[in-house]
Design a protein around this motif. Structure first.
Motif, PDB file in Angstrom:
ATOM      1  N   HIS A   7       0.980   4.072   1.518  1.00 50.60           N
ATOM      2  CA  HIS A   7       1.425   4.866   2.662  1.00 50.60           C
ATOM      3  C   HIS A   7       2.668   4.292   3.340  1.00 50.60           C
ATOM      4  O   HIS A   7       3.267   4.954   4.173  1.00 50.60           O
ATOM      5  CB  HIS A   7       0.291   4.984   3.688  1.00 50.60           C
ATOM      6  N   LEU A   8       3.050   3.057   3.016  1.00 54.67           N
ATOM      7  CA  LEU A   8       4.215   2.468   3.681  1.00 54.67           C
ATOM      8  C   LEU A   8       5.499   3.123   3.176  1.00 54.67           C
ATOM      9  O   LEU A   8       5.629   3.425   1.998  1.00 54.67           O
ATOM     10  CB  LEU A   8       4.246   0.957   3.444  1.00 54.67           C
ATOM     11  N   LEU A  13       0.830  -1.198   0.000  1.00 53.45           N
ATOM     12  CA  LEU A  13       0.000   0.000   0.000  1.00 53.45           C
ATOM     13  C   LEU A  13       0.869   1.253   0.000  1.00 53.45           C
ATOM     14  O   LEU A  13       1.982   1.264   0.530  1.00 53.45           O
ATOM     15  CB  LEU A  13      -0.945  -0.017   1.200  1.00 53.45           C
ATOM     16  N   ASN A  25      -1.534  -3.173  15.931  1.00 48.15           N
ATOM     17  CA  ASN A  25      -0.824  -3.597  14.720  1.00 48.15           C
ATOM     18  C   ASN A  25       0.614  -3.099  14.722  1.00 48.15           C
ATOM     19  O   ASN A  25       0.900  -2.015  15.224  1.00 48.15           O
ATOM     20  CB  ASN A  25      -1.523  -3.031  13.489  1.00 48.15           C
ATOM     21  N   SER A  32       2.206  -2.305  12.022  1.00 44.58           N
ATOM     22  CA  SER A  32       2.412  -1.347  10.942  1.00 44.58           C
ATOM     23  C   SER A  32       1.259  -0.347  10.907  1.00 44.58           C
ATOM     24  O   SER A  32       0.150  -0.639  11.348  1.00 44.58           O
ATOM     25  CB  SER A  32       2.544  -2.071   9.599  1.00 44.58           C
ATOM     26  N   ALA A  33       1.567   0.837  10.379  1.00 41.95           N
ATOM     27  CA  ALA A  33       0.597   1.934  10.410  1.00 41.95           C
ATOM     28  C   ALA A  33      -0.454   1.774   9.322  1.00 41.95           C
ATOM     29  O   ALA A  33      -0.227   1.150   8.295  1.00 41.95           O
ATOM     30  CB  ALA A  33       1.324   3.261  10.251  1.00 41.95           C
ATOM     31  N   GLU A  34      -1.621   2.326   9.568  1.00 41.63           N
ATOM     32  CA  GLU A  34      -2.691   2.390   8.575  1.00 41.63           C
ATOM     33  C   GLU A  34      -2.405   3.561   7.627  1.00 41.63           C
ATOM     34  O   GLU A  34      -1.563   4.405   7.919  1.00 41.63           O
ATOM     35  CB  GLU A  34      -4.034   2.636   9.281  1.00 41.63           C
ATOM     36  N   PRO A  35      -3.148   3.651   6.518  1.00 43.93           N
ATOM     37  CA  PRO A  35      -2.951   4.780   5.605  1.00 43.93           C
ATOM     38  C   PRO A  35      -3.091   6.137   6.289  1.00 43.93           C
ATOM     39  O   PRO A  35      -2.441   7.102   5.910  1.00 43.93           O
ATOM     40  CB  PRO A  35      -4.041   4.574   4.562  1.00 43.93           C
ATOM     41  N   GLU A  93      -0.174  -4.743   3.355  1.00 44.09           N
ATOM     42  CA  GLU A  93      -0.439  -3.782   4.432  1.00 44.09           C
ATOM     43  C   GLU A  93       0.695  -3.675   5.438  1.00 44.09           C
ATOM     44  O   GLU A  93       0.873  -2.642   6.062  1.00 44.09           O
ATOM     45  CB  GLU A  93      -1.717  -4.171   5.187  1.00 44.09           C
ATOM     46  N   HIS A  94       1.426  -4.768   5.636  1.00 41.02           N
ATOM     47  CA  HIS A  94       2.462  -4.752   6.667  1.00 41.02           C
ATOM     48  C   HIS A  94       3.844  -4.421   6.114  1.00 41.02           C
ATOM     49  O   HIS A  94       4.787  -4.253   6.885  1.00 41.02           O
ATOM     50  CB  HIS A  94       2.517  -6.111   7.387  1.00 41.02           C
TER      51      HIS A  94
END
Lengths: 157, 421
Positions: free
Chosen positions: A27-28, A25, B376, B378-381, A124-125
């Motif tokens: 935003h990472l 995604l 979590n 890792s971060a969300e958007p 996502e991660h």
């Protein structure tokens, strides 16, 4: 903290996605170096456990078929409705994977055997590095509606 | 590749060469997307085409063409079925009461039997996916997890194996596991009530029809002429109308929805789609009949419009409960549901985050339990980190041991977690 910093560790998420064609995604953070971990590490609903840590809880039968992890990686697990795969990737010829692992807890997806750094990628991660060695990859469970051992269910995020 | 003209137009015919295989695969993918388009179509029904095809199916069942009664949605079919009750009464499946002759069975039973027999015969003409390992090379069903379909051809996998993952599986997950159960649950009478009529799914039969259609158009399966004509009738219904209920002398047919919202599941590579809309019905018919779904999970309306703790505790379906709790937010849920905090501990491998273990009193879920709240890695958007809850056995009192249990590890083992993403 068993985090190594070998030469091959200076891989970024951008490098990994370019190399494998897998995407994460937007935003990472893509330009930060992906850490390489030699010990226990989790990525969402998966955990990577050094085999030595598990004693004889997880074993690989002698005749288990191993596959070389190809350039596109091995997809270990998908989330609900077919989404969000966790993919194991490595430089061609440096990592093997087998689905035939025995696990007393019934949670192992399989075992990986890395000669060089391997990576797990998830949309996502993001990415994480796995130092050379043998590891079991287990999925996560939670207590289900019923009781007892078979009342548990798997997590799929 | 050679192009051959069939009654349906020009199709590539598979001749075994690699370039031919690539052309066939891209043709098959286009056909798959075409069938997905029919399954998720929101156009008004093509009534003349649907009625002609349904009359053809009645003829195969040995019945004269029926009267047609069109309804705006599957929900609207129920009152019509009740009004026409004698035509839609189901036979009881008891040996003593079942009609002895085929012609004496209701037309719905004969159609169901025709469809089932047709599908069995068609399936025999299509070779199943190969399951054998060749030396170190996994069967395509495993290799497909990591290999694009086109690359599979270059790697020497057979086109007929690749079509299972390129066409059959995405159609099945997108249609059979998607709108069909969601619409049935939301709009048809609940299980346990005496059902009227037998439901046929029109556009939502696209998964099995599409699979057999692609096999035939590529020349990989040849069906006897009678079966090909039967398949063409089912296909014509799937291309032109929604769900339908055949009765003796009268056939109730529903329009297609006027609104359908889907998204590709994350990581989808083969055209898969799942129902999803965070604020509106994922499926809406012209009469307002609505189906709600979040990320592929069909949910009651309240989960989307007004999730509350009381409704969550009244909900028997654990997937629906989870969706509703996540919409409410785990923090809010834990506060409002009155869970008791037992212990907190730093989350190993997740710096700055804590694990929180709650006791769930018996009255909340019907049985005592524990919930571990984690954050979590890792971060969300939006930059935040999602909290999520895990149900763990009631005997565990330590948050780190609870987290370890979820991966089959002891607390001491889990405490060595070096990193979480």
């Amino acid at each position: 903290m068993p985090t190594s910093a070998s030469a091959s560790a200076s891989v970024t998420l951008a490098d990994l996605t370019a190399r494998t064609g897998l995407d994460v995604l937007a935003h990472l953070e893509r330009e930060v170096t992906v850490p390489v971990v030699a010990g226990l590490q989790a990525q969402g609903d998966l955990i990577v456990v050094p085999l030595a840590l598990l004693g004889d809880d997880v074993t690989v039968p002698p005749r288990a078929p191993w596959q070389t992890v190809p350039a596109g990686g091995v997809e270990l697990l998908r989330g609900v409705a077919g989404g969000n795969p966790h993919t194991l990737v490595a430089d061609p010829g440096t990592c093997r994977w087998t689905w035939r692992a025995g696990d007393r807890q019934g949670l192992a997806l399989g075992v990986l055997d890395a000669r060089e750094v391997a990576y797990l990628i998830h949309p996502e991660h993001g990415g994480t590095g796995i130092a050379p060695g043998r590891y079991a990859v287990r999925r996560q469970r939670e207590r289900g509606e019923g009781t007892g051992r078979f009342g548990n269910r798997f997590i799929a995020d | 590749m050679t192009a051959v003209t069939t009654p349906r137009g020009v199709s590539p015919r598979f001749d075994g060469s690699l370039s031919s295989a690539h052309a066939c695969l891209s043709f098959a993918v286009a056909l798959r997307d075409d069938w997905l388009g029919h399954a998720f179509s929101t156009r008004p029904a093509d009534r003349p085409a649907a009625e002609a095809a349904l009359a053809g199916l009645y003829r195969l069942a040995g019945a004269p063409p029926p009267r047609f009664r069109w309804v705006p949605s599957p929900a609207a079919a129920q009152p019509v079925l009740r009004a026409e009750r004698p035509a839609f009464t189901r036979p009881r499946l008891r040996a003593g009461e079942a009609p002895a002759r085929w012609a004496d069975w209701p037309v719905a039973s004969r159609l169901a039997s025709l469809q089932s027999a047709l599908r069995t015969r068609l399936a025999r003409r299509v070779e199943g996916p190969g399951q054998l390992w060749r030396r170190q090379r996994p069967p395509w069903s495993l290799a497909a997890r990591t290999t694009a379909d086109e690359d599979g051809l270059d790697d020497g996998y057979a086109l007929r194996d690749i079509l299972w993952t390129a066409v059959h599986d995405p159609l099945r997950t997108s249609v059979l596991d998607g709108p069909r159960p969601a619409i049935r649950t939301a709009l048809l009478p609940a299980a346990g009530t005496e059902p009227l009529g037998l439901t046929f799914h029109g556009q939502h039969d696209a998964h099995w029809i599409g699979h057999h259609d692609v096999q035939a158009r590529l020349g990989l399966a040849s069906y006897p002429a009678g079966d090909a004509r039967g398949l063409a009738l089912w296909a014509a219904v799937a291309r032109s109308a929604g769900w339908w209920w055949p009765g003796d002398g009268v056939c109730v047919v529903a329009e297609r929805p006027v609104e359908v919202h889907t998204e590709p599941p994350p990581g989808a590579r083969r055209g898969e789609r799942r129902l999803n809309h965070p604020e509106r019905p994922a499926v809406r018919y012209a009469d307002g009949a609505a189906v709600y779904a979040l990320y592929g999970t069909a949910v009651p309306r309240w989960v989307v419009t007004d999730p509350t703790v009381a409704r969550i505790h009244g909900e028997p379906n654990v997937e629906v409960r989870r969706c509703a709790i996540e919409r409410l937010g785990w923090d809010t849920y834990v506060d409002e549901a009155g869970l008791h905090l037992l212990a907190t501990a730093p989350d190993p491998g997740n710096p700055g985050s804590h694990l929180r273990l709650y006791h769930v009193p018996r009255h909340v879920w019907g049985a005592p339990g524990r919930v571990l709240l984690a954050v979590n890695g890792s971060a969300e958007p939006d930059g935040g980190r999602r909290r999520y809850g895990l149900s763990v056995p009631a005997g565990i009192d330590d948050p780190v041991a609870a987290a370890g249990w979820s991966y089959g590890l002891t607390g001491a083992q889990y405490a060595r977690l070096a990193r979480r993403t």
